[in-house]
Design a protein around this motif. Structure first.
Motif, PDB file in Angstrom:
ATOM      1  N   MET A   1       0.802  -1.129   0.140  1.00 49.93           N
ATOM      2  CA  MET A   1       0.228   0.007  -0.150  1.00 49.93           C
ATOM      3  C   MET A   1       0.746   1.239   0.027  1.00 49.93           C
ATOM      4  SD  MET A   1      -1.369   0.448   3.915  1.00 49.93           S
ATOM      5  CE  MET A   1      -0.265  -0.360   4.819  1.00 49.93           C
ATOM      6  N   LYS A   2       0.457   2.229  -0.591  1.00 46.79           N
ATOM      7  CA  LYS A   2       1.094   3.625  -0.678  1.00 46.79           C
ATOM      8  C   LYS A   2       0.527   4.544   0.348  1.00 46.79           C
ATOM      9  CE  LYS A   2       3.629   6.187  -3.448  1.00 46.79           C
ATOM     10  NZ  LYS A   2       4.304   6.022  -4.738  1.00 46.79           N
ATOM     11  N   LEU A   3       1.363   4.964   1.378  1.00 48.63           N
ATOM     12  CA  LEU A   3       0.787   5.891   2.534  1.00 48.63           C
ATOM     13  C   LEU A   3       1.278   7.304   1.947  1.00 48.63           C
ATOM     14  CD1 LEU A   3       2.133   3.983   5.493  1.00 48.63           C
ATOM     15  CD2 LEU A   3      -0.233   3.970   4.504  1.00 48.63           C
ATOM     16  N   TYR A   4       0.722   8.114   2.736  1.00 51.89           N
ATOM     17  CA  TYR A   4       0.598   9.715   2.385  1.00 51.89           C
ATOM     18  C   TYR A   4       0.481  10.507   3.463  1.00 51.89           C
ATOM     19  CZ  TYR A   4      -0.525  14.409   0.863  1.00 51.89           C
ATOM     20  OH  TYR A   4      -0.520  15.843   0.704  1.00 51.89           O
ATOM     21  N   ARG A   5       1.469  11.484   3.808  1.00 53.35           N
ATOM     22  CA  ARG A   5       1.476  12.489   5.079  1.00 53.35           C
ATOM     23  C   ARG A   5       1.463  13.941   4.516  1.00 53.35           C
ATOM     24  NH1 ARG A   5       5.432  10.620   9.449  1.00 53.35           N
ATOM     25  NH2 ARG A   5       4.331  12.362  10.667  1.00 53.35           N
ATOM     26  N   PHE A   6       1.022  14.654   5.138  1.00 52.75           N
ATOM     27  CA  PHE A   6       1.246  16.085   4.752  1.00 52.75           C
ATOM     28  C   PHE A   6       1.962  16.782   6.283  1.00 52.75           C
ATOM     29  CE2 PHE A   6       0.367  20.599   4.242  1.00 52.75           C
ATOM     30  CZ  PHE A   6       1.286  20.969   3.172  1.00 52.75           C
ATOM     31  N   LEU A   7       3.304  17.101   6.179  1.00 47.95           N
ATOM     32  CA  LEU A   7       3.908  17.527   7.327  1.00 47.95           C
ATOM     33  C   LEU A   7       3.646  18.990   7.341  1.00 47.95           C
ATOM     34  CD1 LEU A   7       7.039  15.287   7.308  1.00 47.95           C
ATOM     35  CD2 LEU A   7       4.836  14.684   8.635  1.00 47.95           C
ATOM     36  N   THR A   8       3.490  19.586   8.558  1.00 48.63           N
ATOM     37  CA  THR A   8       3.369  21.223   8.706  1.00 48.63           C
ATOM     38  C   THR A   8       4.016  21.547  10.000  1.00 48.63           C
ATOM     39  OG1 THR A   8       1.245  21.227   9.749  1.00 48.63           O
ATOM     40  CG2 THR A   8       1.260  21.323   7.275  1.00 48.63           C
ATOM     41  N   ALA A   9       4.379  22.674   9.972  1.00 42.63           N
ATOM     42  CA  ALA A   9       5.093  23.304  11.410  1.00 42.63           C
ATOM     43  C   ALA A   9       5.274  24.714  11.106  1.00 42.63           C
ATOM     44  CB  ALA A   9       6.290  22.649  11.839  1.00 42.63           C
ATOM     45  N   ASN A  24      14.347   9.614   7.435  1.00 40.15           N
ATOM     46  CA  ASN A  24      15.009   8.653   8.108  1.00 40.15           C
ATOM     47  C   ASN A  24      14.134   7.371   8.243  1.00 40.15           C
ATOM     48  OD1 ASN A  24      18.021   9.567   8.383  1.00 40.15           O
ATOM     49  ND2 ASN A  24      17.024  11.239   8.755  1.00 40.15           N
ATOM     50  N   LYS A  25      12.890   7.557   8.422  1.00 38.48           N
ATOM     51  CA  LYS A  25      11.983   6.540   8.497  1.00 38.48           C
ATOM     52  C   LYS A  25      11.462   5.839   7.350  1.00 38.48           C
ATOM     53  CE  LYS A  25      10.610   7.946  13.283  1.00 38.48           C
ATOM     54  NZ  LYS A  25       9.417   8.488  13.922  1.00 38.48           N
ATOM     55  N   GLY A  26      11.984   6.304   6.233  1.00 39.75           N
ATOM     56  CA  GLY A  26      11.622   5.619   4.979  1.00 39.75           C
ATOM     57  C   GLY A  26      10.535   6.330   4.093  1.00 39.75           C
ATOM     58  N   TRP A  27      10.190   7.453   4.722  1.00 36.41           N
ATOM     59  CA  TRP A  27       9.383   8.511   4.036  1.00 36.41           C
ATOM     60  C   TRP A  27      10.061   8.911   2.758  1.00 36.41           C
ATOM     61  CZ3 TRP A  27       4.114   8.298   4.680  1.00 36.41           C
ATOM     62  CH2 TRP A  27       3.695   7.778   5.622  1.00 36.41           C
ATOM     63  N   GLU A  28       9.497   9.357   1.634  1.00 38.58           N
ATOM     64  CA  GLU A  28      10.111  10.191   0.580  1.00 38.58           C
ATOM     65  C   GLU A  28       9.343  11.310   0.253  1.00 38.58           C
ATOM     66  OE1 GLU A  28      10.505   7.708  -2.827  1.00 38.58           O
ATOM     67  OE2 GLU A  28      11.369   5.902  -1.760  1.00 38.58           O
ATOM     68  N   LEU A  29      10.167  12.310  -0.110  1.00 38.16           N
ATOM     69  CA  LEU A  29       9.387  13.666  -0.636  1.00 38.16           C
ATOM     70  C   LEU A  29       8.335  13.468  -1.587  1.00 38.16           C
ATOM     71  CD1 LEU A  29      12.546  16.061  -0.211  1.00 38.16           C
ATOM     72  CD2 LEU A  29      10.700  15.450   1.510  1.00 38.16           C
ATOM     73  N   HIS A  30       7.422  14.077  -1.662  1.00 39.03           N
ATOM     74  CA  HIS A  30       6.374  14.145  -2.688  1.00 39.03           C
ATOM     75  C   HIS A  30       6.156  15.564  -2.967  1.00 39.03           C
ATOM     76  CE1 HIS A  30       3.237  12.467  -5.186  1.00 39.03           C
ATOM     77  NE2 HIS A  30       2.440  13.152  -4.707  1.00 39.03           N
ATOM     78  N   GLY A  31       6.446  16.126  -4.271  1.00 38.74           N
ATOM     79  CA  GLY A  31       6.090  17.401  -4.652  1.00 38.74           C
ATOM     80  C   GLY A  31       6.898  18.276  -3.873  1.00 38.74           C
ATOM     81  N   GLN A  48       4.930  19.839   3.800  1.00 41.01           N
ATOM     82  CA  GLN A  48       5.653  18.926   2.921  1.00 41.01           C
ATOM     83  C   GLN A  48       5.121  17.697   2.884  1.00 41.01           C
ATOM     84  OE1 GLN A  48       8.806  19.290   0.502  1.00 41.01           O
ATOM     85  NE2 GLN A  48       7.316  17.540  -0.015  1.00 41.01           N
ATOM     86  N   ALA A  49       4.522  17.263   1.692  1.00 39.89           N
ATOM     87  CA  ALA A  49       3.917  16.030   1.617  1.00 39.89           C
ATOM     88  C   ALA A  49       5.108  14.770   1.358  1.00 39.89           C
ATOM     89  CB  ALA A  49       3.165  16.038   0.247  1.00 39.89           C
ATOM     90  N   VAL A  50       4.860  13.948   2.104  1.00 37.83           N
ATOM     91  CA  VAL A  50       5.768  12.783   2.140  1.00 37.83           C
ATOM     92  C   VAL A  50       4.843  11.442   1.638  1.00 37.83           C
ATOM     93  CG1 VAL A  50       7.640  13.589   3.353  1.00 37.83           C
ATOM     94  CG2 VAL A  50       5.732  12.500   4.597  1.00 37.83           C
ATOM     95  N   VAL A  51       5.478  10.362   0.959  1.00 37.56           N
ATOM     96  CA  VAL A  51       4.841   9.146   0.617  1.00 37.56           C
ATOM     97  C   VAL A  51       5.681   8.153   1.272  1.00 37.56           C
ATOM     98  CG1 VAL A  51       3.270  10.005  -1.110  1.00 37.56           C
ATOM     99  CG2 VAL A  51       5.621   9.403  -1.682  1.00 37.56           C
ATOM    100  N   LYS A  52       4.904   6.817   1.426  1.00 36.56           N
ATOM    101  CA  LYS A  52       5.994   5.686   1.544  1.00 36.56           C
ATOM    102  C   LYS A  52       4.992   4.522   1.006  1.00 36.56           C
ATOM    103  CE  LYS A  52       7.821   3.610   5.848  1.00 36.56           C
ATOM    104  NZ  LYS A  52       7.888   3.849   7.307  1.00 36.56           N
ATOM    105  N   GLU A  53       5.799   3.294   0.728  1.00 36.61           N
ATOM    106  CA  GLU A  53       5.208   2.127   0.414  1.00 36.61           C
ATOM    107  C   GLU A  53       5.408   1.285   1.782  1.00 36.61           C
ATOM    108  OE1 GLU A  53       3.729   0.751  -2.295  1.00 36.61           O
ATOM    109  OE2 GLU A  53       3.929   2.515  -3.440  1.00 36.61           O
ATOM    110  N   ALA A  54       4.380   0.587   1.966  1.00 42.41           N
ATOM    111  CA  ALA A  54       4.439  -0.329   3.268  1.00 42.41           C
ATOM    112  C   ALA A  54       3.407  -1.610   2.940  1.00 42.41           C
ATOM    113  CB  ALA A  54       3.751   0.280   4.489  1.00 42.41           C
ATOM    114  N   ASP A  55       3.922  -2.599   3.690  1.00 39.49           N
ATOM    115  CA  ASP A  55       3.157  -3.921   3.720  1.00 39.49           C
ATOM    116  C   ASP A  55       1.701  -3.775   4.211  1.00 39.49           C
ATOM    117  OD1 ASP A  55       5.425  -5.054   2.482  1.00 39.49           O
ATOM    118  OD2 ASP A  55       6.220  -5.615   4.484  1.00 39.49           O
ATOM    119  N   GLY A  56       0.725  -4.534   3.665  1.00 40.03           N
ATOM    120  CA  GLY A  56      -0.539  -4.488   4.346  1.00 40.03           C
ATOM    121  C   GLY A  56      -1.656  -3.925   3.549  1.00 40.03           C
TER     122      GLY A  56
END
Length: 67
Positions: A1-9, A24-31, A48-56
């Motif tokens: 599955m592909k996961l998506y997060r949008f980090l803000t601060a 460092n936890k395996g997420w990749e920059l997206h855009g 900054q949006a980040v994405v990650k491939e994960a099992d499940g």
């Protein structure tokens, strides 16, 4: 599955540390990162949006920050 997060601060080193931690936890920059003035709080904010491939299989109760 592909996961998506949008980090803000706020525009401080805390934002860079948040993104660095995700990378460092395996997420990749997206855009490209975003940068905008938060009128309610009177500060600049970064995003900054980040994405990650994960099992499940995705379910809405997945805690993305723990992946």
């Amino acid at each position: 599955m592909k996961l998506y997060r949008f980090l803000t601060a706020d525009d401080t080193s805390a934002f860079c540390h948040k993104v660095t931690d995700a990378l460092n936890k395996g997420w990749e920059l997206h855009g490209s990162p975003t940068y905008a003035f938060d009128h309610a709080n009177g500060v600049m904010r970064c995003g900054q949006a980040v994405v990650k491939e994960a099992d499940g299989t995705y379910t809405p109760d997945i805690k993305l920050g723990e992946q």
